[in-house]
Design an enzyme around this catalytic site. Structure first.
Site, PDB file in Angstrom:
ATOM      1  N   TYR A   1       0.810  -1.223   0.000  1.00  0.00           N
ATOM      2  CA  TYR A   1       0.000   0.000   0.000  1.00  0.00           C
ATOM      3  C   TYR A   1       0.843   1.272   0.000  1.00  0.00           C
ATOM      4  O   TYR A   1       0.719   2.106   0.890  1.00  0.00           O
ATOM      5  CB  TYR A   1      -0.966  -0.016   1.197  1.00  0.00           C
ATOM      6  CG  TYR A   1      -1.971  -1.139   1.101  1.00  0.00           C
ATOM      7  CD1 TYR A   1      -3.150  -0.972   0.372  1.00  0.00           C
ATOM      8  CD2 TYR A   1      -1.728  -2.371   1.691  1.00  0.00           C
ATOM      9  CE1 TYR A   1      -4.058  -2.002   0.246  1.00  0.00           C
ATOM     10  CE2 TYR A   1      -2.634  -3.415   1.562  1.00  0.00           C
ATOM     11  CZ  TYR A   1      -3.803  -3.222   0.854  1.00  0.00           C
ATOM     12  OH  TYR A   1      -4.688  -4.252   0.727  1.00  0.00           O
TER      13      TYR A   1
ATOM     14  N   TYR B   1     -11.405  -8.209   6.939  1.00  0.00           N
ATOM     15  CA  TYR B   1     -10.297  -8.223   5.989  1.00  0.00           C
ATOM     16  C   TYR B   1      -9.991  -9.670   5.624  1.00  0.00           C
ATOM     17  O   TYR B   1      -9.781 -10.506   6.501  1.00  0.00           O
ATOM     18  CB  TYR B   1      -9.031  -7.559   6.564  1.00  0.00           C
ATOM     19  CG  TYR B   1      -7.880  -7.643   5.587  1.00  0.00           C
ATOM     20  CD1 TYR B   1      -7.833  -6.786   4.489  1.00  0.00           C
ATOM     21  CD2 TYR B   1      -6.897  -8.615   5.709  1.00  0.00           C
ATOM     22  CE1 TYR B   1      -6.807  -6.890   3.551  1.00  0.00           C
ATOM     23  CE2 TYR B   1      -5.872  -8.723   4.778  1.00  0.00           C
ATOM     24  CZ  TYR B   1      -5.834  -7.858   3.698  1.00  0.00           C
ATOM     25  OH  TYR B   1      -4.830  -7.972   2.765  1.00  0.00           O
TER      26      TYR B   1
ATOM     27  N   ASP C   1     -12.226 -17.432   8.560  1.00  0.00           N
ATOM     28  CA  ASP C   1     -10.892 -17.012   8.143  1.00  0.00           C
ATOM     29  C   ASP C   1     -10.064 -16.824   9.414  1.00  0.00           C
ATOM     30  O   ASP C   1     -10.177 -15.806  10.095  1.00  0.00           O
ATOM     31  CB  ASP C   1     -11.009 -15.707   7.332  1.00  0.00           C
ATOM     32  CG  ASP C   1      -9.654 -15.153   6.928  1.00  0.00           C
ATOM     33  OD1 ASP C   1      -8.619 -15.638   7.439  1.00  0.00           O
ATOM     34  OD2 ASP C   1      -9.635 -14.211   6.115  1.00  0.00           O
TER      35      ASP C   1
ATOM     36  N   LYS D   1      -0.550 -17.108   7.610  1.00  0.00           N
ATOM     37  CA  LYS D   1       0.318 -16.301   8.465  1.00  0.00           C
ATOM     38  C   LYS D   1       1.269 -17.116   9.359  1.00  0.00           C
ATOM     39  O   LYS D   1       2.377 -17.384   8.939  1.00  0.00           O
ATOM     40  CB  LYS D   1      -0.519 -15.316   9.256  1.00  0.00           C
ATOM     41  CG  LYS D   1      -1.080 -14.223   8.315  1.00  0.00           C
ATOM     42  CD  LYS D   1      -1.435 -12.946   8.997  1.00  0.00           C
ATOM     43  CE  LYS D   1      -1.496 -11.791   8.016  1.00  0.00           C
ATOM     44  NZ  LYS D   1      -2.833 -11.426   7.575  1.00  0.00           N
TER      45      LYS D   1
HETATM   46  C1  LIG Z   1      -3.419 -11.440   6.253  1.00  0.00           C
HETATM   47  C2  LIG Z   1      -4.801 -11.945   6.116  1.00  0.00           C
HETATM   48  C3  LIG Z   1      -5.280 -12.457   4.896  1.00  0.00           C
HETATM   49  C4  LIG Z   1      -4.443 -12.450   3.640  1.00  0.00           C
HETATM   50  O1  LIG Z   1      -3.308 -13.255   3.728  1.00  0.00           O
HETATM   51  P1  LIG Z   1      -2.071 -12.992   2.739  1.00  0.00           P
HETATM   52  O2  LIG Z   1      -1.098 -14.061   3.091  1.00  0.00           O
HETATM   53  O3  LIG Z   1      -1.584 -11.608   3.015  1.00  0.00           O
HETATM   54  O4  LIG Z   1      -2.595 -13.131   1.348  1.00  0.00           O
HETATM   55  C5  LIG Z   1      -6.568 -12.930   4.853  1.00  0.00           C
HETATM   56  N1  LIG Z   1      -7.353 -12.931   5.950  1.00  0.00           N
HETATM   57  C6  LIG Z   1      -6.925 -12.468   7.138  1.00  0.00           C
HETATM   58  C7  LIG Z   1      -7.830 -12.512   8.320  1.00  0.00           C
HETATM   59  C8  LIG Z   1      -5.645 -11.940   7.260  1.00  0.00           C
HETATM   60  O5  LIG Z   1      -5.234 -11.446   8.443  1.00  0.00           O
END
Ligand SMILES: *Cc1c(COP(=O)(O)O)cnc(C)c1O
Length: 445
Positions: free
Chosen positions: A27, A155, A256, A285
């Site tokens: 960004y 997100y 997620d 992550k």
């Molecule tokens: C970081 C994140 C993503 C995206 O993961 P990337 O490895 O950056 O593509 C998706 N969902 C959540 C909740 C995240 O924290």
């Protein structure tokens, strides 16, 4: 030439100069290159800069380096695998690291989650989860169930499918309006503790799912902690209500847990605090302890059977680096390391200290709210920090720490191995940051 300013002690380098002229960071704008610090190595919770300074990492490189940097066991796992094979295609071939990792993921998650798709990043794992959900219904003749219901302030990543379920404002949907699929957004959950639950907190969600279930493939959300979309915490009861509504209206539920997974909120996975389980689970992550990009999408037998229902039932995804052996080996070792460690106590101890240290800032005139959950501490201000971002990163590094304020938030989620003293350095730095912003002692920076 370049617009960025260095902090006082920062050492200029040819790398920084080239970077400012040619490289995008997350960004950023090429018109206003960001202030950057050059890291030459990292160990434990410390990053070493090119000027020799060591700074304490409060970010775990975006939730990922839970064991700290340069861990001997993770290094060894990578080296061992490197000498066997660093990569081989996953189409038509398989290998021990992928099998071990899948076995481990199935083992440590709920019994109902039985299938694993190894993806190359969190965003891709979200794309795969969305495809799974849509294909699940499509293959069973439910061809209208193609939309998603999600929450504001969410997100889920930066690729198009993932972006389409990010908060429409934070995620800048207007710029991509013509190309993004239009999904449904319920308000961000309001209830922080189960004891304060009122049925009205789920009313809008209920209205949306009951009006649109015939066209909904899935609900997707981040359980208990909304990450990059606002660092908001909410109560387990909300998720129990969502689960019941998904069951009532025949809609799949995707969690997620890319940010919350692997212990960050105090349990191995956030869903464990809710008593319910999603149909599809995204992990990423911290999966490799922050060593490499790797993610996984797990799903239940029911979801997998649905996808296969029309006979062929091919799940339409297959990245080049799928199941990368090097990444899988490190992930297996990272999970072993976590499970063998005293992570519950580490996270609990971090949580207690964050509560204690950060509560001191609750009454600060700039502070709207302090929020702590597991090894996550957030100081949310009354105003966005955008105007400070030309001097603030330099000021922060001068405090001996690595913290990256974002919108209205100064927040940390340190590696679980951080010592109490190092955590004090981080929380003290947050106080100094608040003071610096407050008194605008910015002249030197
Ligand atoms: C970081 C994140 C993503 C995206 O993961 P990337 O490895 O950056 O593509 C998706 N969902 C959540 C909740 C995240 O924290």
């Amino acid at each position: 030439m370049s617009h960025y300013c260095y902090d006082r002690r920062m050492k200029k380098s040819a790398n920084l100069e080239f970077d400012a002229a040619h490289i995008w960071h997350p960004y950023t704008s090429v018109a206003h290159p960001p202030l950057l610090h050059e890291v030459v190595s990292a160990s434990g919770v410390r990053l070493t800069l090119n000027d020799g300074r060591e700074i304490i990492d409060g970010m775990s490189s975006w939730w990922s380096t839970i064991h700290g940097y340069n861990h001997p066991r993770l290094n060894q796992a990578a080296k061992n695998q490197l000498d066997k094979m660093s990569h081989v295609m996953f189409g038509g071939l398989t290998h021990e690291p992928a099998v071990s990792l899948a076995r481990k993921l199935i083992d440590i998650t709920d019994d109902s989650l039985q299938y694993v798709f190894l993806a190359d990043s969190g965003s891709v794992s979200v794309e795969v989860a969305i495809k799974m959900a849509i294909q699940h219904w499509f293959a069973q003749g439910e061809t209208k169930k193609q939309r998603l219901l999600t929450l504001r302030n969410g997100y889920h990543g930066d690729t198009f499918g993932a972006m389409s379920v990010c908060d429409p404002v934070n995620g800048m949907h207007s710029m991509f309006e013509q190309v993004l699929p239009k999904h449904l957004f319920a308000p961000a959950p309001q209830c922080e503790r189960d004891e304060d639950w009122q049925d009205e907190y789920i009313a809008e969600f209920r209205a949306l799912i009951s009006a649109h279930h015939h066209e909904l493939a899935a609900v997707i959300l981040e359980p208990l902690v909304q990450g990059a979309g606002g660092m908001r915490l909410y109560c387990p009861e909300y998720l129990r209500q969502v689960r019941a509504l998904c069951d009532e209206f025949n809609v799949l539920l995707i969690f997620d847990e890319i940010a919350t997974g692997f212990g960050r909120t105090g349990t191995l996975f956030a869903y464990e605090q809710t008593g319910i389980v999603p149909d599809i689970l995204c992990l990423g992550k911290a999966l490799t302890g922050g060593y490499m990009s790797l993610a996984a999408t797990l799903c239940s037998q029911k979801v997998a059977d649905g996808i296969a229902a029309d006979g062929s039932g091919v799940l339409m995804h297959g990245p080049t680096f799928m199941g990368n052996p090097l990444a899988c080996s490190v992930a297996v070792e990272s999970i072993n390391l976590l499970l063998e460690s005293d992570w519950q106590n580490q996270v609990k101890t971090i949580e207690r200290q964050l509560q204690q240290d950060l509560s001191a800032y609750d009454s600060h005139p700039l502070v709207k709210e302090v929020r702590v959950k597991g090894a996550i501490g957030v100081v949310d201000l009354n105003q966005p920090l955008d105007d400070c971002m030309d001097w603030l990163p330099g000021f922060i590094v001068d405090q001996g720490v690595w913290i990256r304020p974002f919108r209205t938030m100064i927040y940390i989620m340190p590696p679980y191995i951080i010592s109490s003293d190092d955590l004090t350095t981080l929380t003290t730095a947050i106080g100094r940051i608040l003071e610096a912003i407050h008194t605008q002692q910015v002249t030197e920076y």
